[in-house]
Design a protein around this motif. Structure first.
Motif, PDB file in Angstrom:
ATOM      1  N   GLN A  66       0.872  -1.170   0.043  1.00 57.06           N
ATOM      2  CA  GLN A  66      -0.284  -0.170   0.064  1.00 57.06           C
ATOM      3  C   GLN A  66       0.923   1.300   0.125  1.00 57.06           C
ATOM      4  OE1 GLN A  66      -3.670   0.224   1.957  1.00 57.06           O
ATOM      5  NE2 GLN A  66      -3.533  -1.750   2.744  1.00 57.06           N
ATOM      6  N   PHE A  67       2.214   1.111   0.313  1.00 56.86           N
ATOM      7  CA  PHE A  67       3.127   2.357   0.440  1.00 56.86           C
ATOM      8  C   PHE A  67       3.672   2.516  -1.073  1.00 56.86           C
ATOM      9  CE2 PHE A  67       3.051   0.833   4.551  1.00 56.86           C
ATOM     10  CZ  PHE A  67       2.768   1.922   5.549  1.00 56.86           C
ATOM     11  N   ALA A  68       3.528   1.552  -1.950  1.00 58.46           N
ATOM     12  CA  ALA A  68       4.299   1.555  -3.041  1.00 58.46           C
ATOM     13  C   ALA A  68       3.406   2.376  -4.094  1.00 58.46           C
ATOM     14  CB  ALA A  68       4.558  -0.113  -3.457  1.00 58.46           C
ATOM     15  N   THR A  69       3.628   3.742  -3.892  1.00 59.97           N
ATOM     16  CA  THR A  69       2.879   4.794  -4.636  1.00 59.97           C
ATOM     17  C   THR A  69       3.891   5.866  -5.197  1.00 59.97           C
ATOM     18  OG1 THR A  69       2.299   5.993  -2.857  1.00 59.97           O
ATOM     19  CG2 THR A  69       0.933   4.765  -3.606  1.00 59.97           C
ATOM     20  N   GLY A  70       3.993   5.970  -6.845  1.00 64.23           N
ATOM     21  CA  GLY A  70       4.700   6.844  -7.382  1.00 64.23           C
ATOM     22  C   GLY A  70       6.251   6.636  -6.865  1.00 64.23           C
ATOM     23  N   ASP A  71       7.055   7.618  -6.473  1.00 66.66           N
ATOM     24  CA  ASP A  71       8.374   7.659  -6.267  1.00 66.66           C
ATOM     25  C   ASP A  71       8.647   6.595  -5.029  1.00 66.66           C
ATOM     26  OD1 ASP A  71       8.439   9.615  -8.214  1.00 66.66           O
ATOM     27  OD2 ASP A  71       8.933  11.161  -6.808  1.00 66.66           O
ATOM     28  N   ASN A  72       7.594   6.186  -4.394  1.00 65.69           N
ATOM     29  CA  ASN A  72       7.867   5.236  -2.951  1.00 65.69           C
ATOM     30  C   ASN A  72       8.007   4.001  -3.579  1.00 65.69           C
ATOM     31  OD1 ASN A  72       7.744   7.463  -1.116  1.00 65.69           O
ATOM     32  ND2 ASN A  72       5.516   7.220  -1.303  1.00 65.69           N
ATOM     33  N   LEU A  73       7.788   3.703  -4.812  1.00 68.93           N
ATOM     34  CA  LEU A  73       7.639   2.211  -5.157  1.00 68.93           C
ATOM     35  C   LEU A  73       9.086   1.579  -5.069  1.00 68.93           C
ATOM     36  CD1 LEU A  73       5.334   0.425  -7.383  1.00 68.93           C
ATOM     37  CD2 LEU A  73       7.939  -0.049  -7.939  1.00 68.93           C
ATOM     38  N   PRO A  74      10.089   2.134  -5.708  1.00 68.18           N
ATOM     39  CA  PRO A  74      11.458   1.392  -5.943  1.00 68.18           C
ATOM     40  C   PRO A  74      12.010   1.228  -4.184  1.00 68.18           C
ATOM     41  CG  PRO A  74      11.415   3.302  -7.364  1.00 68.18           C
ATOM     42  CD  PRO A  74      10.193   3.285  -6.784  1.00 68.18           C
ATOM     43  N   ARG A  75      11.752   2.115  -3.389  1.00 72.46           N
ATOM     44  CA  ARG A  75      12.063   2.149  -2.022  1.00 72.46           C
ATOM     45  C   ARG A  75      11.433   0.877  -1.353  1.00 72.46           C
ATOM     46  NH1 ARG A  75      11.314   6.182   3.160  1.00 72.46           N
ATOM     47  NH2 ARG A  75      12.438   4.908   4.551  1.00 72.46           N
ATOM     48  N   VAL A  76      10.035   0.788  -1.487  1.00 68.93           N
ATOM     49  CA  VAL A  76       9.474  -0.382  -1.117  1.00 68.93           C
ATOM     50  C   VAL A  76       9.909  -1.820  -1.721  1.00 68.93           C
ATOM     51  CG1 VAL A  76       7.173  -1.627  -0.917  1.00 68.93           C
ATOM     52  CG2 VAL A  76       7.092   1.042  -0.528  1.00 68.93           C
ATOM     53  N   LYS A 108       9.380  -2.080 -13.708  1.00 69.59           N
ATOM     54  CA  LYS A 108      10.607  -1.540 -13.912  1.00 69.59           C
ATOM     55  C   LYS A 108      10.960  -1.024 -12.532  1.00 69.59           C
ATOM     56  CE  LYS A 108      12.679   1.253 -17.098  1.00 69.59           C
ATOM     57  NZ  LYS A 108      12.773   1.927 -18.147  1.00 69.59           N
ATOM     58  N   GLY A 109      10.062  -0.290 -11.902  1.00 75.15           N
ATOM     59  CA  GLY A 109      10.520   0.345 -10.386  1.00 75.15           C
ATOM     60  C   GLY A 109      10.697  -0.944  -9.413  1.00 75.15           C
ATOM     61  N   THR A 110       9.815  -2.230  -9.427  1.00 79.47           N
ATOM     62  CA  THR A 110      10.316  -3.036  -8.683  1.00 79.47           C
ATOM     63  C   THR A 110      11.469  -3.668  -8.980  1.00 79.47           C
ATOM     64  OG1 THR A 110       7.833  -3.592  -8.666  1.00 79.47           O
ATOM     65  CG2 THR A 110       9.150  -5.449  -7.881  1.00 79.47           C
ATOM     66  N   LEU A 111      11.832  -4.012 -10.335  1.00 76.18           N
ATOM     67  CA  LEU A 111      13.236  -4.659 -10.640  1.00 76.18           C
ATOM     68  C   LEU A 111      14.292  -3.621 -10.255  1.00 76.18           C
ATOM     69  CD1 LEU A 111      12.178  -5.567 -14.131  1.00 76.18           C
ATOM     70  CD2 LEU A 111      13.175  -7.289 -12.585  1.00 76.18           C
ATOM     71  N   GLY A 112      14.120  -2.243 -10.091  1.00 77.71           N
ATOM     72  CA  GLY A 112      14.993  -1.555  -9.863  1.00 77.71           C
ATOM     73  C   GLY A 112      15.393  -1.716  -8.239  1.00 77.71           C
ATOM     74  N   GLY A 113      14.601  -2.113  -7.273  1.00 84.18           N
ATOM     75  CA  GLY A 113      14.620  -2.245  -5.828  1.00 84.18           C
ATOM     76  C   GLY A 113      15.670  -3.675  -5.941  1.00 84.18           C
ATOM     77  N   LEU A 114      14.867  -4.576  -6.664  1.00 87.27           N
ATOM     78  CA  LEU A 114      15.590  -5.996  -6.408  1.00 87.27           C
ATOM     79  C   LEU A 114      17.027  -6.205  -6.796  1.00 87.27           C
ATOM     80  CD1 LEU A 114      12.501  -8.160  -8.089  1.00 87.27           C
ATOM     81  CD2 LEU A 114      13.862  -8.608  -6.074  1.00 87.27           C
ATOM     82  N   PHE A 115      17.322  -5.387  -8.288  1.00 90.40           N
ATOM     83  CA  PHE A 115      18.817  -5.226  -8.792  1.00 90.40           C
ATOM     84  C   PHE A 115      19.536  -4.621  -7.798  1.00 90.40           C
ATOM     85  CE2 PHE A 115      17.010  -7.049 -12.876  1.00 90.40           C
ATOM     86  CZ  PHE A 115      18.145  -8.125 -13.082  1.00 90.40           C
ATOM     87  N   SER A 116      18.979  -3.319  -7.293  1.00 84.68           N
ATOM     88  CA  SER A 116      20.040  -2.797  -6.391  1.00 84.68           C
ATOM     89  C   SER A 116      20.568  -3.503  -5.243  1.00 84.68           C
ATOM     90  CB  SER A 116      19.168  -1.404  -5.906  1.00 84.68           C
ATOM     91  OG  SER A 116      18.510  -1.527  -4.702  1.00 84.68           O
ATOM     92  N   GLN A 117      19.571  -4.345  -4.555  1.00 82.71           N
ATOM     93  CA  GLN A 117      19.864  -5.311  -3.557  1.00 82.71           C
ATOM     94  C   GLN A 117      21.059  -6.386  -4.018  1.00 82.71           C
ATOM     95  OE1 GLN A 117      19.836  -5.226  -0.371  1.00 82.71           O
ATOM     96  NE2 GLN A 117      18.954  -2.970  -0.365  1.00 82.71           N
TER      97      GLN A 117
END
Length: 501
Positions: A66-76, A108-117
């Motif tokens: 529910q927090f995954a909105t806009g710019d917050n999504l890659p962080r989530v 793409k936003g989700t993948l950004g978070g996965l790949f950064s880790q």
């Protein structure tokens, strides 16, 4: 308007269990109404995701999308990726489901978070994020896995492949070869180039270094299913002929119980069907021919009384000969006058004598094997002993066909045979060569007896260590590969990128 009330809910994370449970539900519920408190809200929810009480943790994780909105999504996505390290199975499943649900919002936003880790996270997080990609991407619908998303995966994967262990490399090849945009001839060609780069085919081959041998085997196994009439194996076949074959007997096995020489010859045989135009064809064919001669003995000299002068018959190693003869037959098509014009008459005569002697021994075995298998069907053929005999019969029949071709005047290269460890039906070249992973009985390691022994003694059962999952070794216990480029396929511990531990 109700900012103070929302702040009070955020402060609830410092309270007791009841307050925390309420906070875990209400922080996400009203999150969108207080954009100015977004950071505080996400941090408060994170505190709950790390709570000692497992039920509070699960509730908090479940609500994270529910927090995954806009710019917050890659962080989530980044947070959820870190939470993959959980050892609680229910929690781990919640994290997986949460990641999949935000994937559908913004891949793409989700993948950004996965790949950064994957690039910078702790080893356990990296390992589980790669596993997540390798198992979950293929389950996502086409509207999520768009061409743009697939291109992003390829670009990010290339960054990761600059520094991977052997096991990670295998998983990334699984991820990439499953992408729709890479199913084309051009896509497969790109993958072959990626594998060739990993294999480091420019480096000097060191047969006594198990890591060097490991790396080449792993990479070649990944490349083999990609080759076809349009995607050539020339670079790999050339490297095997020039660097590996001359060192075959001194190869160091990376895995106990693996017949490394047979493994290499099988890979060469599989690749030889898809070899394109080769620069040094004659010299490489000569190397292949010389190696074949080593396994094609001359008949023992007879004493005056007709008995063998030597103490024993030469040992016939059928599995090796099948691979070498097949590879020679495939490459020989490209230079059909090799045996007649490139060899002197004496050498050709010597070769024919060896072929003839081998063919004689072969006929004995084929007769014995046919007799042993006569009338056996269904369940009877499924016993371990009979499975080995069936494969043995395939090997000997294949060699027989190839020898007959070479006995033609001039030698012919027209016959086609299916390698003994491959499925008989004609597989589409673009399909994965699953046979390597599914064959239950690989060819015997060596046929090591003279023609007068019983057929069962000839074919030693396969070791089992490599027959059932040829394509998916895990070398993690040895830390994978440590290559010669300084980055290594090993523990990745000496990165200069500053990993966050």
């Amino acid at each position: 308007q109700h900012k103070d009330a929302y702040q009070a809910i955020l402060d609830g994370v410092k309270g007791g269990a009841k307050e925390k449970r309420l906070a875990a539900q209400f922080i996400p519920k009203f999150f969108k109404h207080f954009p100015e408190l977004a950071d505080s809200a996400i941090n408060a929810q994170l505190d709950l995701c790390e709570d000692e009480d497992v039920s509070i943790r699960r509730q908090a994780i479940k609500e994270l999308p529910q927090f995954a909105t806009g710019d917050n999504l890659p962080r989530v996505a980044d947070i959820l990726t870190q939470l993959l390290q959980s050892d609680d199975s229910a929690e781990f499943n919640l994290v997986n489901n949460a990641l999949l649900s935000i994937f559908k919002m913004d891949a793409k936003g989700t993948l950004g978070g996965l790949f950064s880790q994957i690039l910078q996270g702790e080893d356990i997080v990296r390992e589980r994020a790669i596993k997540f990609l390798s198992t979950k991407l293929k389950t996502l619908p086409e509207e999520v896995m768009t061409k743009e998303v697939e291109e992003f995966i390829l670009t990010e994967s290339k960054k990761v492949l600059e520094d991977v262990t052997g096991e990670e490399f295998v998983l990334f090849m699984k991820i990439l070869s499953g992408l729709k945009s890479l199913q084309t001839v051009n896509g497969r060609q790109q993958l072959v180039e990626l594998v060739a780069e990993q294999a480091d085919l420019e480096q000097t081959f060191n047969p006594s270094d198990p890591d060097c041998v490991d790396r080449l085997l792993q990479c070649t196994r990944q490349a083999v299913p990609l080759f076809s009439k349009n995607v050539h194996s020339t670079k790999f076949v050339t490297y095997f002929c020039e660097h590996v074959l001359p060192n075959l007997s001194s190869l160091t096995t990376p895995v106990e119980g693996l017949d490394i020489q047979l493994e290499v010859l099988k890979l060469l045989a599989e690749m030889s069907s898809f070899c394109g135009d080769m620069e040094k064809l004659e010299s490489n064919l000569k190397k292949l021919f010389d190696k074949l001669l080593e396994y094609m003995p001359l008949p023992p000299e007879e004493a005056e009384n007709g008995e063998n002068a030597g103490s024993e018959e030469p040992k016939l190693q059928f599995s090796y000969v099948e691979c070498l003869l097949y590879s020679f037959h495939q490459l020989g098509r490209k230079l059909p006058d090799f045996l007649t014009a490139k060899l002197n008459a004496e050498k050709l005569k010597d070769f024919k004598i060896r072929l003839q002697y081998f063919a004689r021994g072969l006929q004995v075995y084929i007769r014995q094997l046919r007799l042993a298998l006569q009338g056996k069907t269904g369940e009877a053929l499924k016993t371990e002993e009979n499975k080995i005999k069936v494969v043995a019969l395939k090997i000997t029949n294949n060699i027989n066909v190839l020898i007959k071709d070479l006995f033609h005047i001039p030698p012919s290269y027209k016959s086609t045979v299916t390698l003994s460890w491959k499925p008989v039906q004609k597989a589409d070249a673009s399909q994965k060569r699953a046979s390597e992973d599914t064959t239950s009985s690989s060819p015997p390691k060596k046929a090591s007896a003279g023609p007068k022994r019983d057929a069962r003694q000839i074919y030693n059962p396969p070791s089992g260590k490599y027959s059932s999952n040829l394509g998916s070794f895990s070398y993690e216990q040895r830390g994978g590969f440590r290559g010669g480029r300084g980055r290594g396929w090993g523990g990745r511990g000496n990165r200069s990128r500053g990993r966050i531990y």
